[in-house]
Write a protein that holds these residues in place. Structure first.
Motif, mmCIF file in Angstrom:
data_model
loop_
_atom_site.group_PDB
_atom_site.id
_atom_site.type_symbol
_atom_site.label_atom_id
_atom_site.label_comp_id
_atom_site.label_asym_id
_atom_site.label_seq_id
_atom_site.Cartn_x
_atom_site.Cartn_y
_atom_site.Cartn_z
ATOM 1 N N GLU A 1 0.806 -1.220 0.000
ATOM 2 C CA GLU A 1 0.000 0.000 0.000
ATOM 3 C C GLU A 1 0.841 1.273 0.000
ATOM 4 N N LYS A 2 2.093 1.191 0.458
ATOM 5 C CA LYS A 2 2.932 2.387 0.493
ATOM 6 C C LYS A 2 3.773 2.564 -0.767
ATOM 7 N N LEU A 3 3.668 1.630 -1.691
ATOM 8 C CA LEU A 3 4.333 1.813 -2.984
ATOM 9 C C LEU A 3 3.432 2.658 -3.879
ATOM 10 N N PRO A 4 3.950 3.701 -4.494
ATOM 11 C CA PRO A 4 3.128 4.465 -5.427
ATOM 12 C C PRO A 4 2.543 3.552 -6.507
ATOM 13 N N CYS B 1 3.587 3.246 -15.102
ATOM 14 C CA CYS B 1 4.890 3.053 -14.487
ATOM 15 C C CYS B 1 5.201 4.242 -13.579
ATOM 16 N N ALA B 2 5.576 3.967 -12.336
ATOM 17 C CA ALA B 2 5.884 5.031 -11.390
ATOM 18 C C ALA B 2 7.217 5.687 -11.735
ATOM 19 N N VAL C 1 9.706 4.205 1.786
ATOM 20 C CA VAL C 1 10.329 3.121 1.022
ATOM 21 C C VAL C 1 11.819 3.108 1.352
ATOM 22 N N ILE C 2 12.391 1.907 1.480
ATOM 23 C CA ILE C 2 13.832 1.736 1.647
ATOM 24 C C ILE C 2 14.391 1.244 0.319
ATOM 25 N N ASN C 3 15.286 2.018 -0.265
ATOM 26 C CA ASN C 3 15.902 1.657 -1.543
ATOM 27 C C ASN C 3 17.352 1.275 -1.269
ATOM 28 N N GLY D 1 8.135 -2.704 8.226
ATOM 29 C CA GLY D 1 7.122 -3.146 7.271
ATOM 30 C C GLY D 1 7.097 -2.351 5.989
ATOM 31 N N LEU D 2 8.114 -1.505 5.780
ATOM 32 C CA LEU D 2 8.129 -0.664 4.582
ATOM 33 C C LEU D 2 8.531 -1.466 3.347
#
Length: 282
Positions: free
Chosen positions: A3-6, A11-12, A108-110, A129-130
């Motif tokens: 749910e927290k991903l755009p 395509c984001a 988000v953790i990249n 939970g990210l």
């Protein structure tokens, strides 16, 4: 999808915000906090779905900074962007940085190391939970070019990523939180990058969202080299970056990570309209 991903219906587009003095493309330009925040807000205003804030350069050959320096660079910028209502991801390989910025509101953790650089990162990802971007990685920037040895780059990158997925799942990271990135330019030659893009379907078919980070990278500079072989400088690689964005979007990538968000937003809008036969209206 988490749910927290755009999830903009196309395509984001992830806008790059390097708060560093030595990034390959825009090193030093946004080291000043106010300039960094203003640029992040402007990219969001233009339509970027999330702003990726990084405080340590991962350009080939770069030296590492310590965790305290990285936090000092990124945390105030993340805090101010979040206060402005801008969705933020953090580009880091360190658990301490990820935890601090998650507490500040990053969503988000990249992790360009895919969890390999810091064994505690998997616990931060599980506890917060990210969404966690696992990029294919074989070593830090100083050493990665000598690690670009493969018999079958597509199969080996896929298998190495899946090993990190297994580690994440066993440690309590939810399956829906995982995003994969084939790691263009990281322990890859230009030929490897093109092979990975050509077979992007292999990664999309694994069932996880896929992020593609091609923006202004070396393989594009070499493709566009002058007649004497001099690579095109990063500032002249935007049209090629946008072309990769449209092709990645057409192949089913969840997102593209880019410096010039406007050109790639246009590109992915074209891809969405192309795929939908014109029913996508933005």
């Amino acid at each position: 999808m988490h749910e927290k991903l755009p999830n903009p219906g196309r395509c984001a587009v992830m806008g790059v915000l390097n708060v560093t003095p030595d990034s390959f493309s825009d090193g030093g330009r946004y080291l000043d906090r106010a300039a960094a925040v203003a640029h992040g807000v402007e990219m969001h205003r233009l339509g970027a779905d999330i702003i990726d804030v990084g405080g340590e350069s991962t350009r080939p050959g770069s030296e590492r900074v310590d965790a305290a320096t990285e936090i000092e660079r990124v945390l105030p910028v993340v805090e101010e962007l979040v206060a402005e209502g801008v969705p933020v991801s953090v580009d880091t390989t360190r658990a301490k940085v990820a935890a601090a910025t998650a507490e500040a509101g990053a969503t988000v953790i990249n992790d360009v190391s895919g969890g390999l650089a810091d064994p505690d990162m998997v616990h931060v990802a599980a506890e917060t939970g990210l969404p966690w971007v696992l990029m294919h990685w074989r070593g830090h920037s100083k050493d990665m070019d000598r690690l670009a040895r493969y018999r079958d780059v597509v199969a080996e990158v896929r298998d190495e990523l899946l090993r990190q997925v297994d580690v994440a799942l066993r440690s309590g990271v939810s399956e829906e939180a995982i995003v994969l990135d084939p790691g263009l330019g990281f322990a890859k030659t230009g030929a490897h990058d093109w092979q990975l893009l050509q077979r992007l379907d292999v990664f999309v078919d694994l069932g996880f969202p896929v992020l593609v980070g091609a923006s202004r990278k070396r393989f594009l500079g070499r493709l566009l080299a002058d007649a004497d072989g001099t690579p095109r400088p990063p500032s002249g690689r935007e049209a090629a970056t946008a072309a990769v964005s449209v092709l990645a979007a057409d192949r089913g990538a969840w997102g593209v990570r880019v410096h010039d968000v406007q050109q790639s937003l246009d590109a992915v809008a074209v891809a969405a309209a192309w795929r939908s036969g014109g029913t996508f209206s933005g």
